[in-house]
Design an enzyme around this catalytic site. Structure first.
Site, mmCIF file in Angstrom:
data_model
loop_
_atom_site.group_PDB
_atom_site.id
_atom_site.type_symbol
_atom_site.label_atom_id
_atom_site.label_comp_id
_atom_site.label_asym_id
_atom_site.label_seq_id
_atom_site.Cartn_x
_atom_site.Cartn_y
_atom_site.Cartn_z
ATOM 1 N N SER A 16 1.012 -1.023 -0.086
ATOM 2 C CA SER A 16 0.125 0.239 -0.379
ATOM 3 C C SER A 16 1.505 1.205 -0.253
ATOM 4 C CB SER A 16 -1.312 0.487 1.118
ATOM 5 O OG SER A 16 -2.142 1.164 0.971
HETATM 6 C C1 LIG Z 1 -1.482 2.193 -4.155
HETATM 7 S S1 LIG Z 1 -2.599 2.395 -3.352
HETATM 8 C C2 LIG Z 1 -3.231 3.151 -3.054
HETATM 9 C C3 LIG Z 1 -3.585 4.648 -3.362
HETATM 10 C C4 LIG Z 1 -5.224 5.495 -2.291
HETATM 11 N N1 LIG Z 1 -5.428 5.407 -3.618
HETATM 12 C C5 LIG Z 1 -4.467 7.403 -2.011
HETATM 13 O O1 LIG Z 1 -5.047 7.798 -2.389
HETATM 14 O O2 LIG Z 1 -3.720 6.786 -1.174
HETATM 15 C C6 LIG Z 1 -3.424 0.363 -2.961
HETATM 16 C C7 LIG Z 1 -4.274 -0.381 -2.666
HETATM 17 O O3 LIG Z 1 -5.070 -1.547 -2.754
HETATM 18 C C8 LIG Z 1 -5.064 -1.642 -2.169
HETATM 19 N N2 LIG Z 1 -6.067 -3.036 -2.922
HETATM 20 C C9 LIG Z 1 -5.317 -4.503 -3.313
HETATM 21 N N3 LIG Z 1 -5.877 -5.563 -4.022
HETATM 22 C C10 LIG Z 1 -7.323 -4.899 -2.774
HETATM 23 C C11 LIG Z 1 -8.593 -5.181 -3.951
HETATM 24 N N4 LIG Z 1 -8.725 -6.525 -4.503
HETATM 25 N N5 LIG Z 1 -9.892 -4.618 -3.459
HETATM 26 C C12 LIG Z 1 -9.661 -3.098 -2.502
HETATM 27 N N6 LIG Z 1 -8.213 -3.097 -2.391
HETATM 28 C C13 LIG Z 1 -7.133 -3.660 -2.432
HETATM 29 C C14 LIG Z 1 -4.446 -2.359 -0.976
HETATM 30 O O4 LIG Z 1 -5.011 -2.803 0.622
HETATM 31 C C15 LIG Z 1 -3.641 -0.429 -1.250
HETATM 32 O O5 LIG Z 1 -3.979 -0.017 -0.026
#
Ligand SMILES: C[S@@+](CC[C@H](N)C(=O)[O-])C[C@H]1O[C@@H](n2cnc3c(N)ncnc32)[C@H](O)[C@@H]1O
Length: 408
Positions: A72
């Site tokens: 994340s």
């Molecule tokens: C790059 S981060 C998101 C950043 C966020 N949009 C921000 O404003 O900071 C990616 C996120 O996707 C989540 N993630 C991974 N697989 C996922 C899934 N199948 N469904 C929902 N979230 C997921 C991770 O837990 C992680 O927190």
């Protein structure tokens, strides 16, 4: 927070917005306004330096898994701006974000305003708890609904959305996303195509999706049911180090043939095709993905010969039997930048390098100065119409086509 810190943050926010505008990442007034007000520093871990927090190109790590892999992060501001612009977010819209953190959702809430709706979904409770707390602390608690769920299944009780922005690296487009996309809605998704990811803005055309834009990007990988595990072949060298060849699909049937490949001699083949310093050749990566069978990603561990030659090659490779080649550059004649070529290992290295060089030449000749390719997604059950000069990538929930318009 002291007044001095708040003033410094406001100053850096304005500087960031100015930079994003002058780089062309922000073009819409409502996006600019959001970047000028949402306090990004309130969404990153305590102790993150203010300059890094407000650096246009820097993402901030939020969480790693037990193996130390980043799962994340708060994406780099330039990419958040690009994706919001790709989605064309406007006041009053209903927006669904997959992948939470809080900051991007707060930007979206600023833009959609009180007449709109923002829902943010994450699979990880640490992330949803953290995002909810930061949104509350910054006054967005009632303007963003944060939900713990796997994006693969959508949030079916919440109806349709004008825009769905996926902020996590996806390998596929599950039916739930299309089910919840309004007829004239836009889906922005960082889609991995044979190891190369682009943030693609899709609109619907009848039963399938067609791209409007595609941006170079990098994202942490999707977890949960939509996780896609690449096949990685580890090639040992003579000094106890290794090179990894990573296949998204189309992995060779007999990878054992490659076991001793790094003990063989190296072959270089040059293309005669040059590129000026600092010019993007991102479309060449997509061209390889489209037309170079055996394409893979290459990663070199510290200590290998390849790691020692950093700056003279790129992590795109191709396998031919017991041999592999990878994209290389060397200085071109005075003032002409670099020449592309391929370096190879293995007894069929010449063949592998030549296959790559032929595609560099084909790209230069028939795509390089033409329009960008169009990417389409055909869900399972539809009848894909595959244009000429298109690559077809099979996904679990449908087909992706990458079609290259003829150059006029
Ligand atoms: C790059 S981060 C998101 C950043 C966020 N949009 C921000 O404003 O900071 C990616 C996120 O996707 C989540 N993630 C991974 N697989 C996922 C899934 N199948 N469904 C929902 N979230 C997921 C991770 O837990 C992680 O927190």
């Amino acid at each position: 927070m002291t007044n001095a810190t708040a003033d410094r943050a406001a100053e850096l926010r304005d500087k960031l917005a100015d930079e994003l505008i002058s780089a062309g990442h922000i073009t819409a007034a409502q996006v600019e306004a959001a970047f000028r007000v949402v306090p990004r520093h309130a969404f990153v871990p305590d102790g993150t330096p203010m300059e890094a927090t407000y650096n246009a190109d820097e993402s901030v790590a939020i969480k790693k898994d037990e193996r130390g892999v980043l799962i994340s992060s708060t994406s780099a501001p330039f990419l958040q701006a690009r994706m919001i612009e790709q989605a064309g977010i406007q006041p009053g819209m209903n927006v669904l974000e997959y992948g939470s953190g809080g900051y991007n959702a707060a930007l979206l809430a600023e833009i959609v305003g009180p007449g709109g709706r923002v829902v943010s979904v994450d699979i990880d409770q640490d992330v949803t708890d953290r995002a909810s707390a930061a949104l509350k602390a910054t006054g967005y608690g009632n303007r963003v609904r944060v939900i713990l769920a796997d994006a693969e299944h959508g949030v079916p009780d919440l109806g349709l959305f004008d825009a769905i922005i996926v902020t996590v690296g996806a390998w596929d487009i599950p039916p739930a996303w299309l089910d919840q996309l309004a007829g004239d809605g836009v889906l922005v998704v960082p889609l991995r195509m044979n190891g190369v990811t682009r943030s693609i803005a899709f609109h619907r055309e009848a039963d399938h999706l067609v791209s409007d834009s595609a941006e170079v990007c990098g994202f942490v990988a999707m977890q949960g049911e939509g996780e896609h595990i690449d096949q990685i072949f580890r090639l040992p060298d003579a000094h106890g180090h290794h090179i990894d060849l990573q296949f998204d699909n189309g992995a060779p049937e007999n990878p054992g043939l490659l076991n001793d490949v790094l003990a063989t001699g190296r072959t270089d083949v040059w293309s005669g095709i040059t590129i000026a310093n600092g010019v993007s050749f991102a479309d060449l990566h997509l061209w390889f993905v489209s037309f170079l069978p055996g394409f893979c990603r290459v990663a070199a561990e510290q200590g290998t010969d390849l790691a020692g030659e950093r700056g003279t090659w790129f992590p795109f490779g191709v396998v031919r039997g017991d041999s592999f080649a990878y994209l290389a550059i060397r200085p071109a004649a005075e003032g002409a930048g670099f020449e592309f070529g391929a370096r190879a290992y293995g007894s069929h290295g010449q063949e592998a390098a030549t296959a790559m060089v032929e595609q560099i030449q084909a790209w230069d000749h028939s795509a390089r100065s033409g329009p960008a390719p169009t990417i389409a997604f055909w869900p399972t059950g539809t009848a894909p119409q595959i244009p000429d000069r298109a690559a077809v990538l099979a996904k679990a929930h449908g087909l992706v086509t990458i079609s290259w318009p003829a150059m006029s």
